[in-house]
Design an enzyme around this catalytic site. Structure first.
Site, PDB file in Angstrom:
ATOM      1  N   ASP A 109      -8.057  34.715 -17.015  1.00  0.00           N
ATOM      2  CA  ASP A 109      -8.022  36.629 -17.172  1.00  0.00           C
ATOM      3  C   ASP A 109      -8.771  37.369 -18.475  1.00  0.00           C
ATOM      4  O   ASP A 109      -8.038  36.262 -19.875  1.00  0.00           O
ATOM      5  CB  ASP A 109      -6.128  37.650 -17.042  1.00  0.00           C
ATOM      6  CG  ASP A 109      -6.604  38.267 -16.455  1.00  0.00           C
ATOM      7  OD1 ASP A 109      -6.570  39.281 -16.017  1.00  0.00           O
ATOM      8  OD2 ASP A 109      -5.295  37.954 -15.534  1.00  0.00           O
ATOM      9  N   ASP A 217     -10.049  42.272 -16.604  1.00  0.00           N
ATOM     10  CA  ASP A 217      -8.985  43.229 -16.137  1.00  0.00           C
ATOM     11  C   ASP A 217      -9.038  44.399 -16.806  1.00  0.00           C
ATOM     12  O   ASP A 217      -9.730  44.894 -17.700  1.00  0.00           O
ATOM     13  CB  ASP A 217      -7.342  42.793 -17.196  1.00  0.00           C
ATOM     14  CG  ASP A 217      -6.655  44.204 -17.090  1.00  0.00           C
ATOM     15  OD1 ASP A 217      -5.605  43.728 -15.793  1.00  0.00           O
ATOM     16  OD2 ASP A 217      -6.349  44.540 -17.838  1.00  0.00           O
ATOM     17  N   GLU A 275     -12.320  43.272 -12.644  1.00  0.00           N
ATOM     18  CA  GLU A 275     -10.992  44.686 -12.015  1.00  0.00           C
ATOM     19  C   GLU A 275     -11.597  46.044 -13.103  1.00  0.00           C
ATOM     20  O   GLU A 275     -11.702  46.618 -12.854  1.00  0.00           O
ATOM     21  CB  GLU A 275      -9.572  44.362 -12.373  1.00  0.00           C
ATOM     22  CG  GLU A 275      -8.412  45.450 -11.544  1.00  0.00           C
ATOM     23  CD  GLU A 275      -7.324  45.122 -12.714  1.00  0.00           C
ATOM     24  OE1 GLU A 275      -5.996  45.794 -12.185  1.00  0.00           O
ATOM     25  OE2 GLU A 275      -7.365  45.349 -13.648  1.00  0.00           O
ATOM     26  N   HIS A 347      -0.583  40.444  -8.920  1.00  0.00           N
ATOM     27  CA  HIS A 347       0.319  40.774 -10.169  1.00  0.00           C
ATOM     28  C   HIS A 347       1.261  41.769  -9.861  1.00  0.00           C
ATOM     29  O   HIS A 347       1.794  42.366 -10.217  1.00  0.00           O
ATOM     30  CB  HIS A 347       0.172  40.221 -11.350  1.00  0.00           C
ATOM     31  CG  HIS A 347      -0.455  40.856 -11.498  1.00  0.00           C
ATOM     32  ND1 HIS A 347      -1.813  40.246 -11.280  1.00  0.00           N
ATOM     33  CD2 HIS A 347      -0.841  41.874 -12.739  1.00  0.00           C
ATOM     34  CE1 HIS A 347      -2.924  41.192 -12.071  1.00  0.00           C
ATOM     35  NE2 HIS A 347      -2.273  42.177 -12.943  1.00  0.00           N
ATOM     36  N   ASP A 348       0.131  43.362  -9.789  1.00  0.00           N
ATOM     37  CA  ASP A 348      -0.105  44.324  -9.364  1.00  0.00           C
ATOM     38  C   ASP A 348       0.693  45.271  -9.093  1.00  0.00           C
ATOM     39  O   ASP A 348       0.899  46.684  -8.373  1.00  0.00           O
ATOM     40  CB  ASP A 348      -1.063  45.289 -10.245  1.00  0.00           C
ATOM     41  CG  ASP A 348      -0.937  45.133 -12.093  1.00  0.00           C
ATOM     42  OD1 ASP A 348      -0.323  44.780 -12.771  1.00  0.00           O
ATOM     43  OD2 ASP A 348      -2.378  44.888 -12.202  1.00  0.00           O
TER      44      ASP A 348
END
Length: 570
Positions: A109, A217, A275, A347-348
């Site tokens: 990430d 991210d 993302e 994860h979100d």
């Protein structure tokens, strides 16, 4: 890469990731190697047999960098060290080597829209108005006519992703700094070339260490409208949605192309995925067009917003066919030029089978049907940890059971919006991020085999029957079905490279499509509902061979609830 054939015709070799499957590890909740209740790198190393058995090609590792953990590691205080709760640099080196020895890759990430307020860069930046790193972050004076600290003095009226204003006053210097997320996550100023050079150097350091790429991210937030205009205010809070002013800004594509040149050029077999909340199909196509040399693929958010009402914590029933229509739109828009990241949870996001399926009566059927329709589209599929065994949303009887900063902040400010706390709590149970963060359910024993200590967040009570151990040797399990789906992508080029065409099956709840490559055709039909439906399929589907199904005796036009069939013309 190009190959030269004997007749000197240049042939483009498909990128390796077209046939790959990525598995996301959220380390805090994956496996605990030292019994302190928090997952760690040693725990991941101890579970690599599971990933190899599943058949995935890439592990995407959520942040393990040194961090105060204000946002579960997405607030980084040192990009070139590992947080002690997760292990050490020696542990990450061992993980890289172990994955590579098994034929798998590691993607890290990359969180560079913002840092932690404890990062040395920000500590320097806030130390004085004339510090050389002052311009590494977004600093502004109070709004004209207001004194620092006065209500309404923030430089803009933007609402934070985590509720409240996006500006925090630094009392020592009298200026405000921008934080689109938590106040402990100040935004980096990518307009400053020194910031970009420092980020590029850090990325090269990780690639030199042996990782195989980055998941980036909220990367579409790095270019902002430098005039920082106000947004239309919400009458209830006075704050506005500034998204249009800080997303997909005027220099985004320039920054991404520069990153490609400075970091990735000259290196082979890497993966770059961005993302991008709020990304449009047009922007995604620009970003993923190989000729433009930006990113390999993006995460878009349209389909994970379909069940949102006024906010994500105001869930609404999903209309029949809405999910299929949204995914089809992205398949058609990116076509054969761009590339899709295929996902339903991470994860979100809440758990796939609870959100889009039926985690009760048709738990297995809906888990496998959703996997079928996703993995067989054009793009790279992503599996979020536990999805391969059909993990469901967690159990959160009271507010004290939640851990996520986004959920807790939203609940704390519910009164500002005039919301009923009981309704907000129900919304957190449905769409809160903690649903995805309960520990992976390895066994039916104590703490689901995740830890020998007290887990940082409670284990889902259904682990007694829903766990990996119970599925490994069951040919009808969700895990076994995922194994077959992954193997299909590896075996059949039509899945990786074929065209996509939606087929009208006569009912919006039926998602049917064809994949074609040269003379090979693959046919996929899924009933995404609790009802038995009759599919009106083309006559050409009458002379095909079954490849995979999630029900026994799958034949005829009648589709049972959450039935999935895969057929082939070869």
């Amino acid at each position: 890469m190009t190959l030269t054939t004997p007749d000197a015709v240049s042939v483009v070799t498909p990128a390796w990731w077209t046939s790959a499957v990525v598995y996301q590890v959220y380390p805090r909740s994956f496996a605990d190697g030292n019994s302190d209740g928090i997952g760690d790198i040693r725990g991941i190393i101890g579970k690599l047999d599971h990933l190899q058995r599943l058949g995935v090609d890439v592990v995407w590792l959520s942040p393990v960098y040194r961090s105060p953990q204000a946002d579960a590691g997405y607030d980084i205080s040192d990009y070139q060290d590992i947080d002690p709760i997760f292990g050490s640099l020696a542990d990450i080196d061992e993980l890289i080597a172990d994955l590579h020895s098994r034929g798998m890759k590691l993607v890290m990430d990359l969180v560079v829209n913002h840092t932690s307020d404890e990062h040395p860069w920000f500590v320097e930046s806030r130390s004085s108005l004339d510090n050389p790193k002052r311009d590494w972050y977004w600093w502004r004076d109070p709004r004209p006519g207001f004194a620092a600290g006065q209500s309404g003095a923030e430089p803009t009226n933007w609402e934070s992703f985590f509720s409240g204003p996006t500006w925090r006053l630094d009392e020592a210097t009298g200026q405000y700094y921008l934080h689109l997320f938590d106040p402990k996550q100040p935004d980096l100023n990518w307009e400053n070339p020194e910031v970009r050079a420092a980020v590029h150097g850090m990325m090269r350091w990780w690639l030199d260490r042996g990782i195989d790429g980055f998941r980036m991210d909220v990367i579409n937030l790095i270019s902002k409208d430098t005039t920082l205009p106000d947004a239309e205010p919400d009458p209830a809070t006075g704050r506005g949605d500034g998204f249009a002013h800080y997303s997909h800004g005027p220099r985004l594509h320039e920054f991404l192309r520069e990153m490609r040149r400075e970091v990735f050029d000259g290196r082979d077999a890497l993966l770059t995925v961005g993302e991008m909340p709020g990304v449009t199909t047009e922007e995604a196509l620009l970003t993923t067009d190989p000729a433009r040399r930006e990113l390999d693929m993006v995460f878009q958010f349209e389909h994970v917003g379909l069940d949102h009402g006024s906010t994500k914590f105001d869930p609404r029933p999903l209309a029949p066919g809405a999910l299929a229509a949204s995914l089809t739109k992205w398949q058609d828009a990116l076509g054969e030029t761009g590339w899709n990241s295929l996902y339903l949870s991470n994860h979100d996001q809440p758990r796939t089978v609870s959100r889009f399926g039926n985690d009760g009566e048709f738990w297995r059927q809906s888990a496998t049907a959703l996997a079928t329709m996703l993995h067989l589209q054009r793009g790279t599929p992503y599996i979020y940890q536990g999805e391969e065994i059909g993990m469901t949303n967690g159990s959160f009887p009271t507010l004290d059971a939640f851990r996520d900063i986004e959920s807790l902040n939203f609940f704390a400010r519910a009164g500002e919006r005039g919301l009923d706390p009981a309704d907000v709590l129900d919304g957190l149970r449905v769409n809160g991020r903690d649903n995805a963060r309960t520990p992976v359910q390895w066994t039916g024993g104590a703490q689901a085999g995740f830890t020998k200590g007290r887990p940082w967040i409670e284990v889902n009570p259904n682990h007694t029957w829903l766990n990996a151990d119970a599925q490994y040797d069951d040919p009808d399990s969700v895990f076994a079905y995922y194994q077959r789906l992954i193997a299909l992508r590896h075996e059949r080029a039509v899945i990786a490279l074929g065209t996509f065409a939606r087929v009208d099956a006569g009912d919006p709840a039926i998602f049917a499509f064809e994949r074609s490559l040269d003379t090979e055709r693959l046919f996929v039909v899924t009933n995404l509902s609790d009802d038995t439906l009759d599919a009106a399929l083309p006559a050409s589907w009458n002379h095909v061979s079954p490849v995979l199904a999630n029900y026994p005796d799958a034949h005829g036009p009648r589709l049972r609830p959450w039935e999935a069939r895969v057929l082939s013309s070869m």
